[in-house]
Design a protein around this motif. Structure first.
Motif, PDB file in Angstrom:
ATOM      1  N   VAL A 113      -8.793  -1.453   3.375  1.00 33.91           N
ATOM      2  CA  VAL A 113      -7.868  -2.044   2.417  1.00 33.91           C
ATOM      3  C   VAL A 113      -7.288  -0.924   1.576  1.00 33.91           C
ATOM      4  CG1 VAL A 113      -7.593  -3.627   0.478  1.00 33.91           C
ATOM      5  CG2 VAL A 113      -9.125  -4.222   2.362  1.00 33.91           C
ATOM      6  N   ALA A 114      -5.946  -0.857   1.499  1.00 31.00           N
ATOM      7  CA  ALA A 114      -5.327   0.181   0.672  1.00 31.00           C
ATOM      8  C   ALA A 114      -5.808   0.055  -0.768  1.00 31.00           C
ATOM      9  CB  ALA A 114      -3.808   0.053   0.743  1.00 31.00           C
ATOM     10  N   SER A 115      -6.068   1.182  -1.414  1.00 26.20           N
ATOM     11  CA  SER A 115      -6.566   1.162  -2.791  1.00 26.20           C
ATOM     12  C   SER A 115      -5.472   0.757  -3.758  1.00 26.20           C
ATOM     13  CB  SER A 115      -7.101   2.537  -3.165  1.00 26.20           C
ATOM     14  OG  SER A 115      -6.019   3.467  -3.263  1.00 26.20           O
ATOM     15  N   LEU A 116      -5.896   0.351  -4.951  1.00 27.75           N
ATOM     16  CA  LEU A 116      -4.941  -0.034  -5.988  1.00 27.75           C
ATOM     17  C   LEU A 116      -3.997   1.116  -6.310  1.00 27.75           C
ATOM     18  CD1 LEU A 116      -3.842  -1.939  -8.137  1.00 27.75           C
ATOM     19  CD2 LEU A 116      -5.697  -1.219  -9.650  1.00 27.75           C
ATOM     20  N   ASP A 117      -4.513   2.333  -6.381  1.00 30.02           N
ATOM     21  CA  ASP A 117      -3.666   3.483  -6.691  1.00 30.02           C
ATOM     22  C   ASP A 117      -2.582   3.683  -5.624  1.00 30.02           C
ATOM     23  OD1 ASP A 117      -4.986   4.036  -9.016  1.00 30.02           O
ATOM     24  OD2 ASP A 117      -6.351   5.517  -8.142  1.00 30.02           O
ATOM     25  N   GLU A 118      -2.936   3.390  -4.364  1.00 31.65           N
ATOM     26  CA  GLU A 118      -1.978   3.594  -3.274  1.00 31.65           C
ATOM     27  C   GLU A 118      -0.817   2.609  -3.329  1.00 31.65           C
ATOM     28  OE1 GLU A 118      -4.434   5.319   0.511  1.00 31.65           O
ATOM     29  OE2 GLU A 118      -5.018   3.314  -0.173  1.00 31.65           O
ATOM     30  N   PHE A 166      -2.774  -5.928   1.897  1.00 24.49           N
ATOM     31  CA  PHE A 166      -2.894  -4.476   1.962  1.00 24.49           C
ATOM     32  C   PHE A 166      -3.959  -4.033   2.966  1.00 24.49           C
ATOM     33  CE2 PHE A 166      -1.598  -5.708  -2.363  1.00 24.49           C
ATOM     34  CZ  PHE A 166      -0.300  -5.233  -2.316  1.00 24.49           C
ATOM     35  N   GLN A 167      -4.320  -4.952   3.839  1.00 29.07           N
ATOM     36  CA  GLN A 167      -5.301  -4.637   4.871  1.00 29.07           C
ATOM     37  C   GLN A 167      -4.642  -3.742   5.922  1.00 29.07           C
ATOM     38  OE1 GLN A 167      -8.631  -5.721   5.092  1.00 29.07           O
ATOM     39  NE2 GLN A 167      -8.785  -4.300   6.800  1.00 29.07           N
ATOM     40  N   GLN A 168      -5.223  -2.594   6.155  1.00 30.54           N
ATOM     41  CA  GLN A 168      -4.746  -1.682   7.190  1.00 30.54           C
ATOM     42  C   GLN A 168      -5.670  -1.810   8.389  1.00 30.54           C
ATOM     43  OE1 GLN A 168      -4.751   2.132   5.277  1.00 30.54           O
ATOM     44  NE2 GLN A 168      -2.961   1.686   4.020  1.00 30.54           N
ATOM     45  N   PRO A 169      -5.156  -2.288   9.546  1.00 28.87           N
ATOM     46  CA  PRO A 169      -6.036  -2.558  10.691  1.00 28.87           C
ATOM     47  C   PRO A 169      -6.587  -1.282  11.307  1.00 28.87           C
ATOM     48  CG  PRO A 169      -3.728  -2.750  11.325  1.00 28.87           C
ATOM     49  CD  PRO A 169      -3.746  -2.561   9.836  1.00 28.87           C
ATOM     50  N   GLU A 170      -7.662  -1.451  12.042  1.00 31.99           N
ATOM     51  CA  GLU A 170      -8.252  -0.325  12.769  1.00 31.99           C
ATOM     52  C   GLU A 170      -7.234   0.213  13.785  1.00 31.99           C
ATOM     53  OE1 GLU A 170     -11.611   0.430  16.222  1.00 31.99           O
ATOM     54  OE2 GLU A 170     -11.868  -1.274  14.858  1.00 31.99           O
ATOM     55  N   GLU A 171      -7.180   1.528  13.908  1.00 33.72           N
ATOM     56  CA  GLU A 171      -6.311   2.170  14.890  1.00 33.72           C
ATOM     57  C   GLU A 171      -7.150   3.075  15.790  1.00 33.72           C
ATOM     58  OE1 GLU A 171      -3.302   4.236  12.676  1.00 33.72           O
ATOM     59  OE2 GLU A 171      -1.987   2.504  12.643  1.00 33.72           O
ATOM     60  N   ARG A 172      -6.718   3.180  17.042  1.00 33.41           N
ATOM     61  CA  ARG A 172      -7.431   4.048  17.986  1.00 33.41           C
ATOM     62  C   ARG A 172      -6.429   4.967  18.693  1.00 33.41           C
ATOM     63  NH1 ARG A 172     -12.893   1.585  20.436  1.00 33.41           N
ATOM     64  NH2 ARG A 172     -13.721   0.774  18.475  1.00 33.41           N
ATOM     65  N   ARG A 173      -6.936   6.139  19.024  1.00 26.73           N
ATOM     66  CA  ARG A 173      -6.117   7.112  19.734  1.00 26.73           C
ATOM     67  C   ARG A 173      -6.677   7.278  21.143  1.00 26.73           C
ATOM     68  NH1 ARG A 173      -4.398  13.122  17.509  1.00 26.73           N
ATOM     69  NH2 ARG A 173      -2.905  13.599  19.171  1.00 26.73           N
ATOM     70  N   ALA A 174      -5.771   7.238  22.106  1.00 18.26           N
ATOM     71  CA  ALA A 174      -6.226   7.344  23.492  1.00 18.26           C
ATOM     72  C   ALA A 174      -5.256   8.187  24.296  1.00 18.26           C
ATOM     73  CB  ALA A 174      -6.350   5.955  24.111  1.00 18.26           C
ATOM     74  N   LYS A 197      -3.489  -5.180 -11.624  1.00 19.27           N
ATOM     75  CA  LYS A 197      -4.810  -5.269 -11.007  1.00 19.27           C
ATOM     76  C   LYS A 197      -5.140  -6.702 -10.606  1.00 19.27           C
ATOM     77  CE  LYS A 197      -9.618  -3.847 -11.517  1.00 19.27           C
ATOM     78  NZ  LYS A 197     -10.096  -5.021 -10.781  1.00 19.27           N
ATOM     79  N   SER A 198      -4.778  -7.655 -11.461  1.00 16.29           N
ATOM     80  CA  SER A 198      -5.050  -9.061 -11.150  1.00 16.29           C
ATOM     81  C   SER A 198      -4.306  -9.494  -9.892  1.00 16.29           C
ATOM     82  CB  SER A 198      -4.646  -9.935 -12.342  1.00 16.29           C
ATOM     83  OG  SER A 198      -4.786 -11.303 -12.020  1.00 16.29           O
ATOM     84  N   TRP A 199      -3.066  -9.067  -9.785  1.00 18.06           N
ATOM     85  CA  TRP A 199      -2.265  -9.441  -8.606  1.00 18.06           C
ATOM     86  C   TRP A 199      -2.854  -8.775  -7.362  1.00 18.06           C
ATOM     87  CZ3 TRP A 199       0.655  -8.057  -4.494  1.00 18.06           C
ATOM     88  CH2 TRP A 199       1.585  -8.981  -4.025  1.00 18.06           C
ATOM     89  N   TYR A 200      -3.265  -7.526  -7.498  1.00 24.22           N
ATOM     90  CA  TYR A 200      -3.868  -6.802  -6.371  1.00 24.22           C
ATOM     91  C   TYR A 200      -5.144  -7.504  -5.903  1.00 24.22           C
ATOM     92  CZ  TYR A 200      -6.500  -3.134  -3.931  1.00 24.22           C
ATOM     93  OH  TYR A 200      -7.246  -2.426  -3.025  1.00 24.22           O
ATOM     94  N   ASP A 201      -5.981  -7.903  -6.844  1.00 25.46           N
ATOM     95  CA  ASP A 201      -7.252  -8.539  -6.493  1.00 25.46           C
ATOM     96  C   ASP A 201      -7.046  -9.862  -5.765  1.00 25.46           C
ATOM     97  OD1 ASP A 201      -8.691  -6.466  -7.605  1.00 25.46           O
ATOM     98  OD2 ASP A 201      -8.944  -7.456  -9.551  1.00 25.46           O
ATOM     99  N   SER A 202      -5.982 -10.568  -6.085  1.00 26.02           N
ATOM    100  CA  SER A 202      -5.744 -11.882  -5.465  1.00 26.02           C
ATOM    101  C   SER A 202      -4.883 -11.803  -4.208  1.00 26.02           C
ATOM    102  CB  SER A 202      -5.082 -12.819  -6.477  1.00 26.02           C
ATOM    103  OG  SER A 202      -3.833 -12.300  -6.909  1.00 26.02           O
ATOM    104  N   HIS A 203      -4.422 -10.591  -3.843  1.00 25.37           N
ATOM    105  CA  HIS A 203      -3.579 -10.443  -2.651  1.00 25.37           C
ATOM    106  C   HIS A 203      -4.044  -9.279  -1.774  1.00 25.37           C
ATOM    107  CE1 HIS A 203      -0.971 -12.705  -5.425  1.00 25.37           C
ATOM    108  NE2 HIS A 203      -0.365 -13.179  -4.357  1.00 25.37           N
ATOM    109  N   LYS A 204      -5.352  -9.018  -1.767  1.00 27.41           N
ATOM    110  CA  LYS A 204      -5.852  -7.865  -1.007  1.00 27.41           C
ATOM    111  C   LYS A 204      -5.559  -7.977   0.483  1.00 27.41           C
ATOM    112  CE  LYS A 204      -9.509  -6.041  -3.973  1.00 27.41           C
ATOM    113  NZ  LYS A 204     -10.949  -5.721  -4.098  1.00 27.41           N
ATOM    114  N   ASP A 205      -5.433  -9.211   0.975  1.00 28.78           N
ATOM    115  CA  ASP A 205      -5.167  -9.376   2.408  1.00 28.78           C
ATOM    116  C   ASP A 205      -3.840  -8.748   2.811  1.00 28.78           C
ATOM    117  OD1 ASP A 205      -4.078 -11.449   0.750  1.00 28.78           O
ATOM    118  OD2 ASP A 205      -3.475 -12.513   2.564  1.00 28.78           O
TER     119      ASP A 205
END
Length: 636
Positions: free
Chosen positions: A373-378, A261-269, A251-259
Motif C-alpha cells: 500500500v502506498a504510504s501517506l507521504d507518497e 493505493f494498493q500496488q499489486p505484486e509484480e514479477r520480472r521474467a 490522513k482520515s481520507w487516506y485511512d478510509s480509502h487505502k484500497d
C-alpha cells in the motif's frame, strides 16, 4: 465512460446518434414524478420534459462538440435556433422510444446491466471489476450509482428497440454490385489548361467596374462592430487557491480509502518462445514442441547461459535481443497460461514447457516486487488536490447563485462582485460578435451576444453571469464600443482593382475554354495548348486527382463516342480546363473488400431510413406539446 458501455454491445450506430445525446444522466423516476407543468419544456404523451433536462442536454452536447472539435469549436454553434431545436427533438424522440419500449415490455435485466458495467475497461483493475474505480468514476462526473444505472437501462432498452427494427432490413446484392461497378468505372483522361493569367494584358478594369463590384459586395467591406470589455470569472480554478486542507483530513481520507493505493505484486521474467500458432496443423505443432524441448534441455544443462540462448533461439523479436527479458509486470498483463506459470514460481526458478496460443515458452523468474500500500507521504499531494477539488466544487455550487445575483443586482459595476468573491477584474482586447476560441472565456457565443446587446452597450449594465464552460461563470461589461462601419471606396480601391481584374481574366479564360470545347466536340483540333499525359480516374479515386467540379464534369460527359470532352472552371487563376476522355473501362472482377464495405454502408443507410420511418410513425401516435414560453426561458 458511457461510450464504453455502448460499444460493448452490437449497436446500430447510425440512427442511435440521432436519438442519444451524451447528456447528464437522470433516472426513470424523473420522467414520472415531475411537477409544475407551467415550467416544463414539453409533454410527450404522458411524460414531461423539464427545463433541467433540456439545459443539461444542451450543456453536455456543447461539451461533446468541444471535445470533438477542439480549438475549431465555436460556442455560437450551440446558440443557434437549429441547434437548440435539435436538442429538444432528441429529447422528444428519446421519450417516445422509451414509452414505446415500455409498451413492448423491453427492458434490461439486472444481470445484463451488471455484466455490461463489469466489462467497462476503465472500471477494471488487473482485469477484474473494481467497485472503488466505479465509485470514483461516478464521483468525478457528479453522478449517483442509481442515476447512472437507470440511464444505462434506458440506453440498453433503446438498443434493443433499435436492433429490432434494423435487423429486419435487407440489402439487394445486385444493387450493391451495380453501385460498385459504377463507382469502379475508370475513364482515361488527359487535360488541356487555359490559364486565366494569359489574359492579363487584355483586361483593364474601369472605375465604373470597380464601383459596380463595390456596390454589389458591400458586405465584404463592412467593418463589424467592436468592443472592449472587462470581466470577472468564477470557476473551480479561481476557487482552488482560496482553499486549504487540514493534515488530519488528508490522513482520515487516506485511512478510509487505502484500497485505492494498493500496488499489486509484480514479477520480472525472461522467456524463450518457439512459436506455434493455435491454428497450426498438428504436424507443425509437434515440430515446434520438439524444437522447444531441445532448447529446454540445453537451458537446463546451462542455466547461466539463459540470456545467450534466448538471443539465439527465441522467436519473440521484442524480447530476444534483450536475452528474453520482459521486465516487471502485474497480473492481467500476460496471457493466462504464461501468467499462471510465472506467479506460481520461485525467484530464480526455471519452468518446464508452458504452452500458450503463441507457442511454447521456457520461463525464468528473475525478480519479485511484493504488493504494498502506498504510504501517506507518497500520495499526500494527490489526496490534497482531490480534497481541494471536492471542496471547490461544493463551494462553487454554493456561490454560483449568489454570484449571479450580485452582478445582476449591482449592475453598474463588476467591482462589488469581484470584492465579495475575491476575484480579479480582467480586461479584454477588441472583440467582435463572432465567437473565437482564441479569446478564451470571452469567445463564448452566448456571452458575446449579451455583451453586444442593448442593455450592455447602451445602458452600460453588467451582463448576466453566463456559464461558458462546466463550473465556469463569467460576467462582463462594456468598456469601449465602436459601431459597425463601411470601408470607403477609395480606401479599398487597390484591393478592388486586383479582385475585378482576376474576375475579368477568369471570364475570358472561360469564354476561350468553352469555345475550344465546342470546337473539339465538332471534331476540330485544339487551337492552342498541350494535352497532359492521360490518367485513369474513377469515382473512387477521382477526388484525390482532380477537383470536385472536374470530377463531376468528367463523369457527366457522354461517352458513347470517344474521345469525349468535358470542361470546368477553376478559381485562383487556374482558369478553364478541358478534359479529353480517351477510354472507358469496367473492372473485370469486383473487389470483394470494397464490395463488403459498400454492402455495409448501404445496409447502414437502409437501417437508418427504416428507423427514421418507424420513428416518424411513432411521432404521429404520441401527442407532443411544446411549451414555447418555457423553452424561451430555458434558452436565455
Amino acid at each position: 465512460m458511457f461510450d464504453a458501455v455502448r460499444n460493448n454491445k452490437r449497436i446500430v450506430q447510425g440512427f442511435l446518434v440521432l436519438i442519444t445525446l451524451p447528456f447528464a444522466f437522470w433516472g426513470v423516476d424523473s420522467y414520472v414524478h415531475n411537477t409544475g407543468a407551467g415550467n416544463d419544456i414539453a409533454k410527450v404523451g404522458s411524460v414531461k420534459i423539464t427545463q433541467q433536462q433540456y439545459q443539461e442536454a444542451w450543456r453536455d452536447q456543447q461539451q461533446r462538440l468541444r471535445q470533438m472539435m477542439g480549438a475549431s469549436f465555436d460556442p455560437a454553434m450551440m446558440d443557434s435556433p437549429e441547434a437548440k431545436q435539435a436538442v429538444l427533438n432528441s429529447l422528444i424522440d428519446r421519450s417516445i422510444l422509451l414509452q414505446e419500449a415500455g409498451k413492448n415490455r423491453l427492458s434490461a435485466s439486472d444481470n445484463m446491466l451488471r455484466d455490461i458495467i463489469a466489462k467497462i475497461p476503465a472500471l477494471q483493475e488487473n482485469g477484474q471489476f473494481s467497485m472503488a474505480r466505479y465509485e470514483a468514476a461516478l464521483k468525478a462526473q457528479g453522478l449517483t450509482q442509481a442515476g447512472f444505472e437507470a440511464q444505462m437501462r434506458q440506453d440498453i432498452t433503446l438498443q434493443q428497440l433499435a436492433s429490432a427494427i434494423s435487423d429486419t432490413g435487407m440489402v439487394s446484392s445486385s444493387v450493391v454490385d451495380a453501385l460498385l461497378r459504377i463507382q469502379s468505372e475508370e475513364r482515361l483522361v488527359s487535360e488541356l489548361r487555359i490559364p486565366a493569367a494569359q489574359f492579363a494584358d487584355k483586361v483593364k478594369p474601369t472605375d465604373g467596374d470597380l464601383q459596380k463590384y463595390y456596390d454589389q459586395h458591400k458586405a465584404a467591406f463592412k467593418v463589424p462592430e467592436e468592443l472592449r470589455a472587462e470581466y470577472i470569472q468564477l470557476s473551480l480554478d479561481t476557487l482552488l487557491p482560496q482553499i486549504s486542507v487540514k493534515p488530519e483530513d488528508v490522513k482520515s481520507w487516506y485511512d478510509s480509502h487505502k484500497d485505492r493505493f494498493q500496488q499489486p505484486e509484480e514479477r520480472r521474467a525472461s522467456h524463450i518462445v518457439i512459436t506455434a500458432d493455435a491454428k497450426a496443423s498438428p504436424a507443425d505443432k509437434a515440430k515446434a514442441k520438439a524444437k522447444a524441448e531441445a532448447v529446454l534441455k540445453e537451458v537446463q544443462q546451462n542455466p547461466g547461459k539463459f540470456a545467450d540462448i534466448a538471443k539465439r533461439e527465441s522467436q519473440d523479436p521484442g524480447s530476444a535481443a534483450k536475452g528474453g527479458d520482459l521486465g516487471f509486470f502485474a497480473k492481467g498483463s500476460m496471457v493466462k497460461p504464461f501468467e499462471d506459470a510465472v506467479f506460481s514460481m520461485k525467484e530464480g526458478q526455471l519452468s518446464g514447457l508452458v504452452q500458450s496460443d503463441y507457442g511454447y515458452h521456457i520461463i525464468k523468474l528473475t525478480g519479485i516486487k511484493a504488493g504494498k500500500v502506498a504510504s501517506l507521504d507518497e500520495v499526500k499531494g494527490q489526496i490534497e488536490n482531490e480534497l481541494k477539488k471536492q471542496e471547490a466544487s461544493r463551494k462553487f455550487a454554493e456561490m454560483a447563485e449568489a454570484f449571479s445575483n450580485t452582478v445582476y443586482e449591482q449592475a453598474d459595476s463588476l467591482k462589488p462582485a469581484a470584492d465579495k468573491f475575491k476575484l480579479t477584474v480582467q480586461q479584454s482586447g477588441w472583440l467582435t460578435r463572432q465567437a473565437n476560441p482564441a479569446n478564451g472565456v470571452l469567445g463564448n457565443g452566448k456571452l458575446l451576444g449579451a455583451l453586444f446587446g442593448d442593455d450592455a452597450v447602451k445602458n452600460k449594465r453588467n451582463t448576466d453571469a453566463v456559464e461558458v464552460a462546466p463550473n465556469t461563470l463569467v460576467a462582463a461589461r462594456v468598456v469601449e464600443y465602436k459601431p459597425a462601419s463601411m470601408k470607403t471606396f477609395e480606401s479599398v480601391k487597390p484591393q478592388l482593382l486586383q479582385v475585378v481584374k482576376a474576375q475579368q481574366m477568369a471570364d475570358l479564360a472561360k469564354k476561350a475554354g468553352e469555345a475550344q470545347l465546342a470546337a473539339l466536340e465538332k471534331g476540330e483540333g485544339a487551337k492552342s495548348g498541350t494535352w497532359t499525359p492521360a490518367r485513369a480516374i474513377s469515382r473512387l479515386n477521382g477526388s484525390q486527382m482532380v477537383p470536385p467540379p472536374a470530377l463531376q464534369a468528367i463523369f457527366k460527359a457522354k461517352v458513347a463516342k470517344l474521345p469525349a470532352y468535358a470542361g470546368a472552371t477553376f478559381p485562383n487563376g487556374v482558369g478553364y480546363v478541358i478534359y479529353r476522355i480517351e477510354k472507358v473501362s469496367q473492372p473485370e472482377k469486383l473487389d470483394e473488400t470494397k464490395r463488403q464495405q459498400l454492402h455495409q454502408e448501404y445496409a447502414n443507410l437502409s437501417s437508418q431510413e427504416d428507423f427514421g420511418a418507424y420513428l416518424s410513425a411513432l411521432r404521429s401516435r404520441y401527442k407532443v406539446v411544446i411549451n414555447k414560453s418555457a423553452l424561451d426561458n430555458a434558452n436565455r
